[in-house]
Design a protein around this motif. Structure first.
Motif, PDB file in Angstrom:
ATOM      1  N   GLY A 129      48.864  69.810  47.322  1.00 48.24           N
ATOM      2  CA  GLY A 129      50.290  70.095  47.335  1.00 48.24           C
ATOM      3  C   GLY A 129      50.734  70.890  46.130  1.00 48.24           C
ATOM      4  O   GLY A 129      51.138  70.318  45.131  1.00 48.24           O
ATOM      5  N   ALA A 130      50.673  72.188  46.225  1.00 47.41           N
ATOM      6  CA  ALA A 130      51.078  73.054  45.103  1.00 47.41           C
ATOM      7  C   ALA A 130      52.561  73.361  45.205  1.00 47.41           C
ATOM      8  O   ALA A 130      52.979  74.516  45.334  1.00 47.41           O
ATOM      9  N   TYR A 131      53.401  72.298  45.161  1.00 52.16           N
ATOM     10  CA  TYR A 131      54.839  72.458  45.326  1.00 52.16           C
ATOM     11  C   TYR A 131      55.564  71.848  44.135  1.00 52.16           C
ATOM     12  O   TYR A 131      55.156  70.811  43.595  1.00 52.16           O
ATOM     13  N   ALA A 132      56.675  72.454  43.761  1.00 49.03           N
ATOM     14  CA  ALA A 132      57.526  71.879  42.723  1.00 49.03           C
ATOM     15  C   ALA A 132      58.162  70.599  43.252  1.00 49.03           C
ATOM     16  O   ALA A 132      58.461  70.484  44.450  1.00 49.03           O
ATOM     17  N   PRO A 133      58.376  69.604  42.397  1.00 48.41           N
ATOM     18  CA  PRO A 133      59.111  68.417  42.840  1.00 48.41           C
ATOM     19  C   PRO A 133      60.538  68.796  43.214  1.00 48.41           C
ATOM     20  O   PRO A 133      61.080  69.803  42.750  1.00 48.41           O
ATOM     21  N   PHE A 134      61.123  67.989  44.067  1.00 49.47           N
ATOM     22  CA  PHE A 134      62.447  68.285  44.606  1.00 49.47           C
ATOM     23  C   PHE A 134      63.382  67.129  44.282  1.00 49.47           C
ATOM     24  O   PHE A 134      63.152  65.987  44.685  1.00 49.47           O
ATOM     25  N   ASP A 135      64.448  67.407  43.546  1.00 49.65           N
ATOM     26  CA  ASP A 135      65.435  66.406  43.154  1.00 49.65           C
ATOM     27  C   ASP A 135      66.739  66.656  43.905  1.00 49.65           C
ATOM     28  O   ASP A 135      67.196  67.799  43.999  1.00 49.65           O
ATOM     29  N   PHE A 136      67.347  65.596  44.423  1.00 48.85           N
ATOM     30  CA  PHE A 136      68.636  65.759  45.100  1.00 48.85           C
ATOM     31  C   PHE A 136      69.377  64.424  45.114  1.00 48.85           C
ATOM     32  O   PHE A 136      68.819  63.364  44.809  1.00 48.85           O
ATOM     33  N   GLY A 137      70.640  64.474  45.488  1.00 52.67           N
ATOM     34  CA  GLY A 137      71.447  63.278  45.629  1.00 52.67           C
ATOM     35  C   GLY A 137      72.348  63.373  46.841  1.00 52.67           C
ATOM     36  O   GLY A 137      72.579  64.458  47.386  1.00 52.67           O
ATOM     37  N   ARG A 138      72.855  62.244  47.271  1.00 52.65           N
ATOM     38  CA  ARG A 138      73.820  62.184  48.369  1.00 52.65           C
ATOM     39  C   ARG A 138      74.657  60.922  48.203  1.00 52.65           C
ATOM     40  O   ARG A 138      74.309  60.018  47.430  1.00 52.65           O
ATOM     41  N   ASP A 139      75.744  60.832  48.951  1.00 51.33           N
ATOM     42  CA  ASP A 139      76.580  59.640  48.954  1.00 51.33           C
ATOM     43  C   ASP A 139      76.104  58.696  50.056  1.00 51.33           C
ATOM     44  O   ASP A 139      75.871  59.125  51.200  1.00 51.33           O
ATOM     45  N   ALA A 140      75.940  57.423  49.712  1.00 51.20           N
ATOM     46  CA  ALA A 140      75.580  56.395  50.689  1.00 51.20           C
ATOM     47  C   ALA A 140      76.805  55.546  50.986  1.00 51.20           C
ATOM     48  O   ALA A 140      77.535  55.144  50.060  1.00 51.20           O
ATOM     49  N   VAL A 141      77.043  55.274  52.266  1.00 51.49           N
ATOM     50  CA  VAL A 141      78.175  54.439  52.663  1.00 51.49           C
ATOM     51  C   VAL A 141      77.768  52.978  52.537  1.00 51.49           C
ATOM     52  O   VAL A 141      76.740  52.552  53.066  1.00 51.49           O
ATOM     53  N   LEU A 142      78.582  52.198  51.846  1.00 52.99           N
ATOM     54  CA  LEU A 142      78.289  50.799  51.595  1.00 52.99           C
ATOM     55  C   LEU A 142      78.788  49.922  52.743  1.00 52.99           C
ATOM     56  O   LEU A 142      79.726  50.304  53.467  1.00 52.99           O
ATOM     57  N   PRO A 143      78.206  48.727  52.948  1.00 51.05           N
ATOM     58  CA  PRO A 143      78.615  47.874  54.067  1.00 51.05           C
ATOM     59  C   PRO A 143      80.104  47.540  54.078  1.00 51.05           C
ATOM     60  O   PRO A 143      80.710  47.425  55.140  1.00 51.05           O
ATOM     61  N   ALA A 144      80.718  47.395  52.904  1.00 49.31           N
ATOM     62  CA  ALA A 144      82.140  47.049  52.836  1.00 49.31           C
ATOM     63  C   ALA A 144      83.048  48.277  52.804  1.00 49.31           C
ATOM     64  O   ALA A 144      84.250  48.161  52.598  1.00 49.31           O
ATOM     65  N   GLY A 145      82.469  49.445  53.016  1.00 43.89           N
ATOM     66  CA  GLY A 145      83.226  50.680  52.883  1.00 43.89           C
ATOM     67  C   GLY A 145      83.024  51.267  51.502  1.00 43.89           C
ATOM     68  O   GLY A 145      82.395  50.671  50.634  1.00 43.89           O
ATOM     69  N   GLY A 146      83.547  52.442  51.279  1.00 41.37           N
ATOM     70  CA  GLY A 146      83.315  53.104  50.011  1.00 41.37           C
ATOM     71  C   GLY A 146      81.927  53.730  49.984  1.00 41.37           C
ATOM     72  O   GLY A 146      81.139  53.592  50.932  1.00 41.37           O
ATOM     73  N   THR A 147      81.629  54.411  48.911  1.00 38.47           N
ATOM     74  CA  THR A 147      80.354  55.107  48.794  1.00 38.47           C
ATOM     75  C   THR A 147      79.745  54.872  47.416  1.00 38.47           C
ATOM     76  O   THR A 147      80.433  54.485  46.467  1.00 38.47           O
ATOM     77  N   TRP A 180      69.431  49.425  48.756  1.00 37.27           N
ATOM     78  CA  TRP A 180      68.894  48.350  49.586  1.00 37.27           C
ATOM     79  C   TRP A 180      69.983  47.306  49.831  1.00 37.27           C
ATOM     80  O   TRP A 180      70.463  46.672  48.904  1.00 37.27           O
ATOM     81  N   LYS A 181      70.362  47.131  51.101  1.00 32.61           N
ATOM     82  CA  LYS A 181      71.462  46.256  51.451  1.00 32.61           C
ATOM     83  C   LYS A 181      71.027  45.252  52.522  1.00 32.61           C
ATOM     84  O   LYS A 181      70.614  45.646  53.621  1.00 32.61           O
ATOM     85  N   PRO A 182      71.122  43.941  52.238  1.00 35.31           N
ATOM     86  CA  PRO A 182      70.750  42.943  53.249  1.00 35.31           C
ATOM     87  C   PRO A 182      71.469  43.123  54.573  1.00 35.31           C
ATOM     88  O   PRO A 182      70.896  42.851  55.642  1.00 35.31           O
ATOM     89  N   ASP A 183      72.718  43.589  54.546  1.00 31.56           N
ATOM     90  CA  ASP A 183      73.458  43.794  55.797  1.00 31.56           C
ATOM     91  C   ASP A 183      72.767  44.801  56.711  1.00 31.56           C
ATOM     92  O   ASP A 183      72.937  44.746  57.938  1.00 31.56           O
TER      93      ASP A 183
END
Length: 309
Positions: A129-147, A180-183
């Motif tokens: 694998g002669a590839y550069a590492p890839f870094d990124f982020g995103r918003d995750a929706v929480l079980p009670a709402g919000g991110t 990681w969310k038990p719900d």
């Protein structure tokens, strides 16, 4: 520190002193055309899914989480954002767009990582694998709402002998409780973990070196079958005869592919009752409950009782 690839005798453990433990299964990417429809189908199969996550590079997903690994349903949802692949850079989104030009199903296998940047260096040294590492982020929706903001780093590995599919390690760079969310980990059919990925290939032995380097473990090879990893984190490659024996009705193809995954369940009888009540087509093959790929968007599902692995 990069470790140079060296020739090892058959049966020698291909572990790196910086990463002495065999790798764990992190997640499976199941590529689908229509994420909304796939989610409905997988919920009917008994999976609890996270709300939709949106990536900044044109794909979206929904996850079926377990205690320490997960299944990812993924679709290309904004083609204008898909970056092109370039020398030394693997385009996650372009890979899936190309995959969907052929079929739905499992397109990539992700392994757990605590340092994806170091993995990328090791993969380059081992020529997988002669590839550069890839870094990124995103918003995750929480079980009670919000991110909550979740951040990842990926290191990619590919093998010319396995065209059309790919592998990567995944490092989560956020507090575990944000992801990681038990719900999201309680499923109607009682599944508790992904324990095996099953591949098909005309010649399983041909992929031994690549998979040993990838998994940081020694493969077991018998006629028609190659396995690498312990029973709870295993990759198995089956030749045509072994594939038809384990997964009747699945036709082998000229190119290696991901064809099934095995999931541990708390109570197999309860799993059978849930799937039957939901009108899911399945068959019992001894102690294995098999859902064919037509019912799960291209990836066969094997459910087994926890105590059997």
């Amino acid at each position: 520190m990069m470790v140079c690839a060296t020739a090892l005798a058959p049966g020698t453990v291909r572990r790196n002193p910086e990463n002495p433990m065999p790798r764990r299964l992190d997640h499976l990417v199941i590529c689908v055309h229509d994420l909304q429809q796939a989610a409905l189908d997988w919920q009917k199969l008994g999976f609890t899914l996270t709300p939709t996550g949106v990536h900044p590079f044109g794909t979206s997903n929904r996850l079926a989480q377990f205690s320490d690994n997960f299944l990812e349903l993924l679709a290309v949802t904004d083609d204008a954002l898909v970056p092109a692949a370039a020398p030394g850079r693997f385009s996650f989104a372009a890979h899936h767009r190309d995959f969907l030009g052929r079929s739905e199903g499992m397109s990539m296998l992700a392994l757990h990582s605590t340092d994806a940047h170091a993995d990328a260096a090791r993969f380059a040294a081992r020529r997988i694998g002669a590839y550069a590492p890839f870094d990124f982020g995103r918003d995750a929706v929480l079980p009670a709402g919000g991110t909550a903001r979740v951040e990842f780093s990926l290191a990619f590995a590919t093998d010319p002998a396995m065209p059309g599919i790919a592998f990567f390690t995944c490092e989560q760079r956020h507090p575990p409780e944000l992801f990681w969310k038990p719900d999201y980990q309680r499923h109607a059919h009682g599944a508790t973990r992904v324990i095996e990925v099953v591949m098909s290939a005309p010649e399983p032995a041909r992929h031994r070196e690549f998979l040993e380097h990838l998994m940081e473990d020694t493969a077991e090879l018998v006629p028609g079958r190659l396995t690498v990893g312990k029973s709870s984190d295993r990759v198995t490659v089956l030749g045509p005869a072994e594939l038809s024996r384990r997964l009747p009705g699945l036709a082998n193809e000229a190119s290696p592919r991901f064809c099934a995954t095995r999931l541990a369940v708390a109570d197999l009888d309860a799993t059978r009752r849930i799937l039957k009540a939901n009108g899911i087509n399945f068959e019992m093959l001894g102690s294995v409950l098999l859902v064919p790929p037509a019912g799960s968007h291209g990836l066969a599902l094997e459910f087994v009782a926890q105590e059997t692995f």
